[in-house]
Design a protein around this motif. Structure first.
Motif, PDB file in Angstrom:
ATOM      1  N   ASN A   5     -11.035 -15.943 -27.470  1.00 26.11           N
ATOM      2  CA  ASN A   5     -12.075 -15.711 -26.465  1.00 26.11           C
ATOM      3  C   ASN A   5     -12.838 -16.997 -26.141  1.00 26.11           C
ATOM      4  N   GLY A   6     -12.861 -17.941 -27.090  1.00 26.81           N
ATOM      5  CA  GLY A   6     -13.494 -19.225 -26.819  1.00 26.81           C
ATOM      6  C   GLY A   6     -12.694 -20.068 -25.841  1.00 26.81           C
ATOM      7  N   VAL A   7     -11.365 -20.065 -26.007  1.00 24.53           N
ATOM      8  CA  VAL A   7     -10.503 -20.765 -25.059  1.00 24.53           C
ATOM      9  C   VAL A   7     -10.634 -20.128 -23.681  1.00 24.53           C
ATOM     10  N   ALA A   8     -10.634 -18.787 -23.641  1.00 18.42           N
ATOM     11  CA  ALA A   8     -10.737 -18.069 -22.370  1.00 18.42           C
ATOM     12  C   ALA A   8     -12.027 -18.422 -21.646  1.00 18.42           C
ATOM     13  N   VAL A  51      -6.345 -27.989 -10.081  1.00 16.91           N
ATOM     14  CA  VAL A  51      -5.420 -27.753 -11.188  1.00 16.91           C
ATOM     15  C   VAL A  51      -6.162 -27.976 -12.490  1.00 16.91           C
ATOM     16  N   MET A  52      -6.081 -27.016 -13.381  1.00 19.64           N
ATOM     17  CA  MET A  52      -6.627 -27.196 -14.713  1.00 19.64           C
ATOM     18  C   MET A  52      -5.855 -26.268 -15.643  1.00 19.64           C
ATOM     19  N   GLY A  53      -6.151 -26.370 -16.917  1.00 22.03           N
ATOM     20  CA  GLY A  53      -5.453 -25.535 -17.880  1.00 22.03           C
ATOM     21  C   GLY A  53      -5.374 -26.224 -19.223  1.00 22.03           C
ATOM     22  N   LEU A  54      -4.391 -25.823 -20.008  1.00 21.23           N
ATOM     23  CA  LEU A  54      -4.173 -26.380 -21.329  1.00 21.23           C
ATOM     24  C   LEU A  54      -3.168 -27.517 -21.228  1.00 21.23           C
ATOM     25  N   ALA A  55      -3.488 -28.674 -21.772  1.00 21.00           N
ATOM     26  CA  ALA A  55      -2.591 -29.824 -21.660  1.00 21.00           C
ATOM     27  C   ALA A  55      -2.989 -30.905 -22.639  1.00 21.00           C
ATOM     28  N   THR A  56      -2.009 -31.729 -22.997  1.00 21.20           N
ATOM     29  CA  THR A  56      -2.300 -32.902 -23.811  1.00 21.20           C
ATOM     30  C   THR A  56      -2.860 -34.004 -22.916  1.00 21.20           C
ATOM     31  N   PRO A  57      -3.735 -34.847 -23.445  1.00 22.02           N
ATOM     32  CA  PRO A  57      -4.350 -35.884 -22.601  1.00 22.02           C
ATOM     33  C   PRO A  57      -3.342 -36.870 -22.029  1.00 22.02           C
ATOM     34  N   ASN A  58      -2.304 -37.225 -22.778  1.00 26.11           N
ATOM     35  CA  ASN A  58      -1.321 -38.168 -22.245  1.00 26.11           C
ATOM     36  C   ASN A  58      -0.614 -37.612 -21.010  1.00 26.11           C
ATOM     37  N   ALA A  59      -0.336 -36.308 -21.026  1.00 23.92           N
ATOM     38  CA  ALA A  59       0.410 -35.706 -19.921  1.00 23.92           C
ATOM     39  C   ALA A  59      -0.412 -35.603 -18.646  1.00 23.92           C
ATOM     40  N   LEU A  66      -7.875 -28.402 -24.415  1.00 19.17           N
ATOM     41  CA  LEU A  66      -6.957 -28.287 -25.548  1.00 19.17           C
ATOM     42  C   LEU A  66      -7.718 -28.600 -26.832  1.00 19.17           C
ATOM     43  N   TRP A  67      -7.001 -28.736 -27.900  1.00 14.89           N
ATOM     44  CA  TRP A  67      -7.502 -29.184 -29.190  1.00 14.89           C
ATOM     45  C   TRP A  67      -6.568 -30.312 -29.603  1.00 14.89           C
ATOM     46  N   ASN A  68      -6.771 -30.856 -30.762  1.00 17.91           N
ATOM     47  CA  ASN A  68      -5.904 -31.935 -31.214  1.00 17.91           C
ATOM     48  C   ASN A  68      -4.725 -31.338 -31.982  1.00 17.91           C
ATOM     49  N   PRO A  69      -3.518 -31.316 -31.408  1.00 22.23           N
ATOM     50  CA  PRO A  69      -2.378 -30.716 -32.096  1.00 22.23           C
ATOM     51  C   PRO A  69      -1.969 -31.483 -33.346  1.00 22.23           C
ATOM     52  N   VAL A  70      -2.279 -32.784 -33.412  1.00 15.08           N
ATOM     53  CA  VAL A  70      -2.030 -33.527 -34.647  1.00 15.08           C
ATOM     54  C   VAL A  70      -2.853 -32.914 -35.775  1.00 15.08           C
ATOM     55  N   ASP A  71      -4.129 -32.640 -35.494  1.00 11.97           N
ATOM     56  CA  ASP A  71      -4.994 -32.016 -36.495  1.00 11.97           C
ATOM     57  C   ASP A  71      -4.479 -30.639 -36.897  1.00 11.97           C
ATOM     58  N   MET A  72      -3.914 -29.895 -35.944  1.00  8.04           N
ATOM     59  CA  MET A  72      -3.431 -28.548 -36.249  1.00  8.04           C
ATOM     60  C   MET A  72      -2.256 -28.589 -37.219  1.00  8.04           C
ATOM     61  N   ALA A  95     -13.602 -25.767 -32.046  1.00  5.68           N
ATOM     62  CA  ALA A  95     -13.784 -25.449 -30.632  1.00  5.68           C
ATOM     63  C   ALA A  95     -12.825 -26.275 -29.786  1.00  5.68           C
ATOM     64  N   PRO A  96     -12.401 -25.736 -28.628  1.00  3.80           N
ATOM     65  CA  PRO A  96     -11.527 -26.519 -27.749  1.00  3.80           C
ATOM     66  C   PRO A  96     -12.249 -27.731 -27.185  1.00  3.80           C
ATOM     67  N   THR A  97     -11.467 -28.732 -26.818  1.00  2.00           N
ATOM     68  CA  THR A  97     -11.991 -29.962 -26.228  1.00  2.00           C
ATOM     69  C   THR A  97     -11.652 -29.992 -24.746  1.00  2.00           C
ATOM     70  N   VAL A  98     -12.581 -30.457 -23.926  1.00  3.48           N
ATOM     71  CA  VAL A  98     -12.325 -30.642 -22.500  1.00  3.48           C
ATOM     72  C   VAL A  98     -12.028 -32.117 -22.276  1.00  3.48           C
TER      73      VAL A  98
END
Length: 372
Positions: free
Chosen positions: A177-180, A286-294, A309-315, A358-361
């Motif tokens: 619900n936080g991502v939403a 355009v927005m959504g979930l994505a890695t910063p490099n992309a 998104l969040w940091n997938p390395v951390d995940m 929490a997600p990062t913008v």
């Protein structure tokens, strides 16, 4: 409920106006692409309530044998894309700092649940001490994960969960619900509280995306009732198909569509590329979930304001730390928190989920601060 949706196949490197072919694909009208589980939309303002740890609802490993070396296999939804390259890097980082741990990543070439199940089954047979996974389908993957638990193999999920009793713990990158809330608030800021939008997701059965979409639907109804949700389409985790689906939505809705939302790290930059080639930057957000490099090129060009998104390395890093803690007995059912190396203390919610944060913008101000 399905309808026929005509899709066009433009060349990714050519003009968006050059249409090479068309074919039929399923779509939906009233249904958003979410699951049918209960939702808990957050408040429309900035207030939040910290969730309780709850009673343990994960699975139990039986007959685990102690060993000097803990061999772990990491089985993501697929390999070869930036997002899961990053989670794999996090797993490798944790393995390097944990004593007696060897970890390898081996996932399917496409986001195919049958291939993922086969891989996990093979590793159960060959003998490993731990399995990390990101599920392509929460129900279909559950039997083979239960088989692993019964074989004395510790099982921890991340990114995309399975049925809770099929694994011990799940590293939740952020509350659904936080991502939403973050996605819908950012979208509303860009297209207005009465704007119209469509979504490109992976599949309608991918657990985390279906959960996010269900929570987005509930939050939109509560906080942005004048918004119009046009359609949700599937694109697997495929760059070309995501681009084609985004272009189809552009062609189908024209000026009636104000925004495109990508629910995967593949779909969001592909949608931005489609909008760029259609020369609609500034007209279709355009927005959504994505890695910063992309998404960095599209933020730099002004075709995107931000992505979430969040940091997938951390995940990936957290997932291996959680598995090792479960093996060592320092993380047991009923715990309210767990230590995860450089990430510090992570909170446990919903019985058996370890909350990453929490997600990062990502936007023009901070996108260059990240490299994944």
């Amino acid at each position: 409920m399905t309808q026929t949706l005509t899709r066009t196949l433009p060349c990714l490197m050519g003009s968006a106006a050059i249409l090479a072919a068309s074919f039929a694909a399923p779509a939906q009208a009233a249904w958003t692409g979410g699951d049918d589980q209960p939702t808990s939309p957050l408040a429309c303002d900035a207030s939040t309530v910290a969730p309780d740890a709850g009673s343990y609802n994960g699975g139990t490993v039986t007959g685990a044998q102690p060993s000097d070396t803990l061999r772990v296999v990491d089985v993501p939804k697929l390999v070869g894309i930036g997002y899961f390259n990053a989670t794999s890097a996090g797993v490798a980082e944790a393995a390097a700092e944990l004593d007696g741990v060897e970890a390898t990543t081996d996932g399917p070439a496409q986001a195919n649940i049958d291939d993922q199940i086969t891989l996990i089954d093979n590793y159960i047979t060959s003998g490993v001490g731990g399995i990390l996974y990101a599920a392509n389908d929460p129900v279909a993957i559950a039997p083979v994960l239960r088989k692993a638990l019964e074989a004395g193999i510790h099982v921890v999920g991340y990114d995309s969960d399975a049925e809770p009793d099929a694994r011990q713990w799940f590293v939740n990158p952020a509350q659904f619900n936080g991502v939403a809330k973050t996605l819908m608030d950012e979208l509303a800021q860009q297209i207005g509280a009465d704007g119209s939008f469509a979504i490109v997701t992976s599949t309608f059965t991918t657990p985390n995306q279906a959960r996010w979409i269900a929570e987005m639907d509930a939050y939109q109804a509560k906080c942005y009732p004048e918004m119009e949700w046009l359609e949700t389409v599937e694109a697997q985790e495929d760059n070309i198909l995501s681009f084609n689906q985004a272009m189809t939505l552009i062609n189908k809705y024209g000026e009636d569509m104000d925004g495109l939302v990508g629910m995967t790290s593949v779909a969001t930059p592909a949608a931005a590329e489609a909008v760029t080639q259609a020369d609609l930057c500034g007209e279709v957000s355009v927005m959504g979930l994505a890695t910063p490099n992309a998404i960095r090129p599209y933020i730099k060009s002004g075709c995107m304001e931000d992505a979430v998104l969040w940091n997938p390395v951390d995940m990936g890093y957290a997932a291996l730390h959680v598995l090792k803690a479960a093996v060592d007995g320092t993380l047991e059912p009923g715990a309210a928190e767990v230590e995860a190396g450089r990430l510090g203390t992570l909170q446990i919610i919903n019985g058996s989920e370890v909350l990453l944060g929490a997600p990062t913008v990502f936007n023009a101000e901070n996108v260059d601060d990240f490299d994944f």
